[in-house]
Design a protein around this motif. Sequence first.
Motif, short mmCIF file in Angstrom:
data_model
loop_
_atom_site.label_atom_id
_atom_site.label_comp_id
_atom_site.label_asym_id
_atom_site.label_seq_id
_atom_site.Cartn_x
_atom_site.Cartn_y
_atom_site.Cartn_z
N CYS A 1 0.72 -1.18 -0.11
CA CYS A 1 0.09 -0.02 -0.12
C CYS A 1 0.78 1.11 0.17
CB CYS A 1 -0.89 -0.05 1.23
SG CYS A 1 -1.89 1.62 1.28
N CYS B 1 0.13 3.29 3.79
CA CYS B 1 0.49 2.72 4.97
C CYS B 1 1.37 1.70 4.82
CB CYS B 1 -0.90 2.14 5.66
SG CYS B 1 -1.39 0.60 4.83
N CYS C 1 -4.50 -0.09 0.20
CA CYS C 1 -4.79 -1.56 0.85
C CYS C 1 -6.36 -1.18 0.63
CB CYS C 1 -4.34 -1.51 2.22
SG CYS C 1 -4.65 -0.07 3.28
N CYS D 1 -7.73 4.28 2.95
CA CYS D 1 -6.65 4.22 3.61
C CYS D 1 -6.13 5.54 4.33
CB CYS D 1 -5.48 3.40 2.83
SG CYS D 1 -3.86 3.37 3.88
N ASN E 1 -4.81 3.37 10.32
CA ASN E 1 -5.77 2.36 10.02
C ASN E 1 -6.14 1.70 11.26
OD1 ASN E 1 -6.21 3.17 7.07
ND2 ASN E 1 -4.50 1.66 6.58
#
Length: 172
Positions: free
Chosen positions: A72, A75, A128, A132, A144
């Motif tokens: 991602c 993150c 993701c 996110c 998250n």
Amino acid sequence: MANALRVNAAEVLRRPGTEKRFDLRVALADLEIIGDERFPEGADVEVHLRLESLSDAIVVDGRLLVPWHGTCRRCLVETGGILECVVRELYQRTLTDPEAFELEGDQLDLQPVVREILLLDTPSTPLCRPDCAGLCPTCGTNRNEDPCACAAPPTDQRWDGLAGLKDLLPPD
Ligand SMILES: [Zn+2]
Ligand SMILES: [Zn+2]
């Protein structure tokens, strides 16, 4: 090796209205997709295509299902799944549609199209999930999982610029 995605176009065009279905699995390696880190090693693509002949053209539509993975971009968590790509292509003997491909010779090879769609549709900088929240720029916490106690997100910088400009103006 035999190309399972090759069709005898002449035979199909001879009878307008002919339908041909492809429901098969093709190894990515057979599509010359090798060493692309977005796909698990040794992965297959599931091909579900329907080919229909018109008098001077062939419509190909359907979908492709391919496993993919990546990191991602916000993150940095591993993400991935099964990507579904929609296929809708038109092949014409005489090009009249600017979006169409030219049908050359008697063979219609769907392999390059399947390959191109997979390469274009598979995300290179994935998320993701669409919303996110990313990593906190201050403490590095994955927001998250934990909405850490750092300061509120900075204000939109476009407005900061305007605010600064206002300070430069002489008072009324
Ligand atoms: Zn993420
Ligand atoms: Zn934080």
